[in-house]
Design a protein around this motif. Structure first.
Motif, short mmCIF file in Angstrom:
data_model
loop_
_atom_site.label_atom_id
_atom_site.label_comp_id
_atom_site.label_asym_id
_atom_site.label_seq_id
_atom_site.Cartn_x
_atom_site.Cartn_y
_atom_site.Cartn_z
N ALA A 50 0.82 -1.21 0.00
CA ALA A 50 0.00 0.00 0.00
C ALA A 50 0.86 1.26 0.00
O ALA A 50 1.84 1.37 0.75
N VAL A 51 0.49 2.22 -0.83
CA VAL A 51 1.13 3.53 -0.91
C VAL A 51 0.04 4.59 -0.82
O VAL A 51 -1.01 4.48 -1.47
N ASP A 52 0.27 5.60 -0.01
CA ASP A 52 -0.68 6.70 0.20
C ASP A 52 -0.20 7.91 -0.60
O ASP A 52 0.87 8.46 -0.33
N VAL A 53 -0.98 8.30 -1.60
CA VAL A 53 -0.65 9.48 -2.41
C VAL A 53 -1.33 10.68 -1.76
O VAL A 53 -2.56 10.78 -1.73
N GLN A 54 -0.53 11.60 -1.23
CA GLN A 54 -1.03 12.77 -0.51
C GLN A 54 -0.81 14.02 -1.37
O GLN A 54 0.30 14.28 -1.81
N VAL A 55 -1.89 14.75 -1.63
CA VAL A 55 -1.83 15.94 -2.49
C VAL A 55 -2.22 17.16 -1.66
O VAL A 55 -3.28 17.17 -1.02
N GLN A 56 -1.36 18.16 -1.68
CA GLN A 56 -1.64 19.42 -0.98
C GLN A 56 -1.47 20.58 -1.96
O GLN A 56 -0.45 20.68 -2.64
N ILE A 57 -2.48 21.44 -2.01
CA ILE A 57 -2.43 22.66 -2.83
C ILE A 57 -2.49 23.84 -1.88
O ILE A 57 -3.46 23.99 -1.13
N SER A 58 -1.44 24.65 -1.89
CA SER A 58 -1.36 25.75 -0.93
C SER A 58 -0.83 27.00 -1.62
O SER A 58 -0.32 26.95 -2.75
N ALA A 59 -0.96 28.11 -0.92
CA ALA A 59 -0.45 29.38 -1.46
C ALA A 59 1.07 29.36 -1.45
O ALA A 59 1.70 28.69 -0.64
N GLY A 60 1.63 30.11 -2.36
CA GLY A 60 3.09 30.16 -2.45
C GLY A 60 3.53 30.23 -3.89
O GLY A 60 2.73 30.47 -4.81
N ASN A 61 4.83 30.04 -4.10
CA ASN A 61 5.36 30.06 -5.45
C ASN A 61 4.72 28.94 -6.28
O ASN A 61 4.49 27.83 -5.79
N VAL A 62 4.45 29.23 -7.53
CA VAL A 62 3.83 28.23 -8.41
C VAL A 62 4.84 27.11 -8.65
O VAL A 62 5.94 27.33 -9.18
N VAL B 123 1.76 23.03 -5.60
CA VAL B 123 1.20 21.67 -5.55
C VAL B 123 2.31 20.71 -5.12
O VAL B 123 3.35 20.62 -5.78
N ILE B 124 2.06 20.03 -4.01
CA ILE B 124 3.04 19.06 -3.51
C ILE B 124 2.36 17.70 -3.44
O ILE B 124 1.27 17.57 -2.86
N VAL B 125 2.99 16.72 -4.02
CA VAL B 125 2.50 15.33 -3.99
C VAL B 125 3.52 14.51 -3.22
O VAL B 125 4.70 14.45 -3.59
N ASN B 126 3.08 13.87 -2.14
CA ASN B 126 3.95 13.01 -1.33
C ASN B 126 3.48 11.57 -1.47
O ASN B 126 2.30 11.26 -1.31
N LEU B 127 4.42 10.69 -1.77
CA LEU B 127 4.15 9.26 -1.90
C LEU B 127 4.66 8.57 -0.64
O LEU B 127 5.87 8.42 -0.46
N ALA B 128 3.75 8.20 0.24
CA ALA B 128 4.13 7.63 1.53
C ALA B 128 3.88 6.11 1.52
O ALA B 128 2.91 5.64 0.90
N PRO B 129 4.74 5.34 2.19
CA PRO B 129 5.89 5.75 3.01
C PRO B 129 7.04 6.29 2.17
O PRO B 129 7.33 5.75 1.10
N ALA B 130 7.66 7.33 2.68
CA ALA B 130 8.66 8.07 1.91
C ALA B 130 9.96 7.30 1.73
O ALA B 130 10.76 7.66 0.86
N ASP B 131 10.21 6.25 2.54
CA ASP B 131 11.46 5.50 2.40
C ASP B 131 11.33 4.31 1.47
O ASP B 131 12.28 3.55 1.29
#
Length: 512
Positions: free
Chosen positions: A17-29, A64-72
Motif C-alpha cells: 500500500a502507498v498513500d498518495v497525498q496531495v496538498q495545494i497551498s499558497a506560495g510560489n507556483v 502543488v506538492i505530492v507526497n508518496l508515503a511511506p517516503a522511504d
C-alpha cells in the motif's frame, strides 16, 4: 487541506500500500513529487498537467506538492499518474472529495487524458481486495482485475472525463468481466516424432514427476522437438497455479488485453541471455525467464553455450522454487518453481559419438570432456534425468506415424500426478504436487523401497558414490516410476531404471 488516494508499489508480485497525498497551498507556483520517485514517477508531472488540460481542467497557480508515503519506499513505474491526477482533481473540487475513499487506483495517463494500460493490475487488485478496497484501473486492464474477486468494486474507465462523469452520476460504468485468452493453436504432438522411443519414455517420466531433464545428442537428433512437446503431455493448470502464473505475467506486463492464459508457460531463452534476463534483476528487479516459466517449462538449448556464471545462478532457484533479488535498499522475491529441460551436443563439434568420427582438433574423449566441463557439477546434481538421444536414421523417418500420441501419454501422466497429489495432501503438504518437489523430510517415507529394493539401492549408492542430493533424486524418480505403474511401494526395477538415467551424468575424464 490534504487529499489522499490509495495506490500500490510492487515488491515482487506483492502489492504494498502507498498513500498518495496531495496538498495545494499558497506560495510560489510549483508542482513537486516527493517520496523516493524514480524517473518515470518524476515525469508524471508533465503527463498529469497535459491530461488535466485536455480534460478541461488546469492546475491552479499555486504550490502543488505530492507526497508518496511511506517516503522511504522506492516508487517505480508510470502507474502513479492516475492517483496523482485524481488527487489533484479532488483537491480542486472537480470530483467529490470523498469519491476516492475505499478505492485503490493505478493507471498511466496519455497527454490527451486517456488512461493507458500498466503492468501489475492483477496483484494490485488482489492487494486491494485484501484491504477491502475497490479498484480503479485502465479500461484495457479491467478483465485482468476482475479475476481478483467476483464481488469487488472495479472501475475501468477509458479517460479522466469518463471517470469524473461516473463520480458525478452523469455516466455509469459497467463492471468488467474476467477474460481468458483463446488458444493460439494446437500444441505440438508426440506423434510427430519418428523413432526415439526411449526419449519419449523419459519425457513421460519427466512430465509425471516434474523432473528436470538433460538430453545429449548430435545435431538434428530431435532434442528440441522433444522438449517442445513436453507441454502437450503436462496436466492442466490448477486455479492456484493459474493465478500465480498470471500475477508474474501481470507484473512483467505480458498479459495481452487483460486476458489470462490457461496454458503452462514454455520459455526458451537464447544462450546469450544475461544473468538478469535469466534469473531476474536489472534496475527495477524485474522477473527473469525462470520466474516467467513458473509452473511450466524452462528450456535451455545448447546448455554449455550459456555463460557458466549464468547457469550457476540457477542452482538456488531450482532447489528452493523461488528467486530472491537483493538490492542495497530492498529485496524482491519471485516464484520460480520450474521444470528445467536442457539440451546439448556431446562436444563442440557435435559428432563425437558418431561411429568413425575423429575430431580434427583433439581426441574425441578430450573434446567431449572439455565441452561438458562448462557445466558445473552442482548444477548437474540438480538434474534428475539424463539421456543420450541418438541420431535419427533414414529408416526411422520412413516409418509410419506412432499409434500413440500426446493424448494417450497425457492421460497416464495425469493419473500419476493425481496419485502424487493425493499422497502429499494426506500428509498435510498440499502445496507439494509433484514428486520432484517432495521435501527430503518425507521423501524416505513416501519413496521407501521394498526389502529387495533397499538392498539394491545401498549397493548402488556405494558403487556410484552418490551425494545426498543425488540419492534423493533417484528416490524421487523411482517414486514417479512406481506411480506410473500404479504401485504403492518402490520396487527394485523402479530403482534400477532411475539409476540408469543418473549414470549419463557421469563426467568423461579428460585424458592426460
Amino acid at each position: 487541506m490534504v487529499t489522499r488516494v490509495s495506490t500500490v508499489a510492487f515488491e515482487g508480485i506483492e502489492g504494498r500500500a502507498v498513500d498518495v497525498q496531495v496538498q495545494i497551498s499558497a506560495g510560489n507556483v510549483a508542482f513537486s513529487v516527493v517520496g523516493l520517485p524514480d524517473k518515470a514517477v518524476g515525469e508524471s508531472r508533465e503527463r498529469v498537467r497535459s491530461a488535466l488540460i485536455a480534460s478541461g481542467l488546469a492546475l491552479p497557480a499555486k504550490r502543488v506538492i505530492v507526497n508518496l508515503a511511506p517516503a522511504d519506499l522506492p516508487k517505480e513505474g508510470s502507474h502513479y499518474d492516475l492517483p496523482i491526477a485524481l488527487g489533484i482533481m479532488a483537491a480542486i473540487g472537480a470530483i467529490p472529495s470523498d469519491a476516492l475513499s475505499g478505492y485503490t487506483v493505478l493507471g498511466e495517463l496519455a497527454l490527451d487524458g486517456t488512461i493507458t494500460p500498466v503492468a501489475g493490475v492483477l496483484p494490485a487488485a488482489i492487494a486491494a481486495n485484501a484491504r477491502g478496497h475497490g479498484l480503479i484501473c485502465p479500461f484495457a486492464c479491467g478483465p485482468e482485475a476482475a479475476w481478483a474477486s467476483g464481488d469487488a468494486d472495479i472501475l475501468a474507465p477509458r479517460s479522466l472525463i469518463q471517470l469524473a462523469n461516473h463520480f458525478k452520476g452523469d455516466q455509469v460504468m459497467a463492471r468488467p468481466e474476467p477474460a481468458v485468452a483463446p488458444p493460439s493453436g494446437p500444441l505440438p504432438d508426440l506423434r510427430d516424432i519418428r523413432g526415439q522411443e526411449s526419449a519419449k519414455r523419459v519425457l513421460e517420466i519427466a512430465a509425471a514427476g516434474g523432473h528436470n531433464l538433460l538430453m545429449s545428442g548430435p545435431p538434428g537428433a530431435g532434442k528440441s522437438m522433444l522438449a517442445q512437446r513436453l507441454a502437450s503431455i503436462l496436466p492442466p493448470l490448477s486455479p492456484r497455479e493459474l493465478l500465480e502464473i498470471s500475477m508474474i505475467q501481470s507484473v512483467a506486463g505480458q498479459l495481452q488485453n487483460g486476458a489470462l492464459s490457461s496454458r503452462r508457460p514454455f520459455r526458451a531463452p537464447h544462450h546469450s541471455a544475461s544473468m538478469a534476463a535469466l534469473v531476474g534483476g536489472g534496475i527495477n528487479a524485474r522477473p527473469g525467464e525462470i520466474s516467467l516459466a513458473h509452473h511450466g517449462v524452462l528450456f535451455l538449448d545448447e546448455l554449455p553455450e550459456f555463460q557458466p556464471s549464468v547457469l550457476d545462478a540457477l542452482r538456488q532457484p531450482l532447489e528452493t522454487g523461488e528467486v530472491m533479488i537483493a538490492r542495497a535498499n530492498h529485496r524482491t522475491t519471485y516464484p520460480a518453481r520450474v521444470q528445467l529441460v536442457a539440451a546439448m551436443n556431446p562436444c563442440r563439434c557435435g559428432h563425437a559419438t558418431d561411429p568413425g568420427y575423429a575430431c580434427r582438433r583433439q581426441p574425441n574423449d578430450r573434446c567431449m570432456a572439455q565441452y561438458t566441463a562448462r557445466i558445473s557439477g552442482p548444477l548437474l546434481d540438480r538434474i534428475d534425468l539424463a539421456i543420450e538421444v541418438p541420431a535419427v536414421t533414414a529408416a526411422d523417418l520412413i516409418l509410419p506415424p506412432a499409434s500413440e500420441g500426446s493424448a494417450e501419454v497425457a492421460s497416464r501422466v495425469a493419473r500419476a500426478r493425481e496419485l502424487a497429489m493425493r499422497r502429499y495432501a494426506a500428509l498435510g503438504i498440499e502445496r507439494v504436487t509433484t514428486n520432484a518437489s517432495c521435501p527430503s523430510s518425507v521423501l524416505e517415507e513416501v519413496a521407501k523401497p521394498d526389502e529387495e529394493g533397499l538392498r539394491f539401492i545401498r549397493e548402488a549408492a556405494d558403487a556410484m558414490r552418490l551425494s545426498a542430493r543425488g540419492f534423493h533424486r533417484i528416490l524421487k524418480v523411482a517414486r514417479t516410476l512406481a506411480d506410473l505403474d500404479g504401485e504403492p511401494r518402490v520396487r527394485r526395477l523402479h530403482l534400477a531404471e532411475a539409476i540408469s538415467y543418473r549414470t549419463a551424468l557421469d563426467r568423461p575424464v579428460v585424458p592426460a
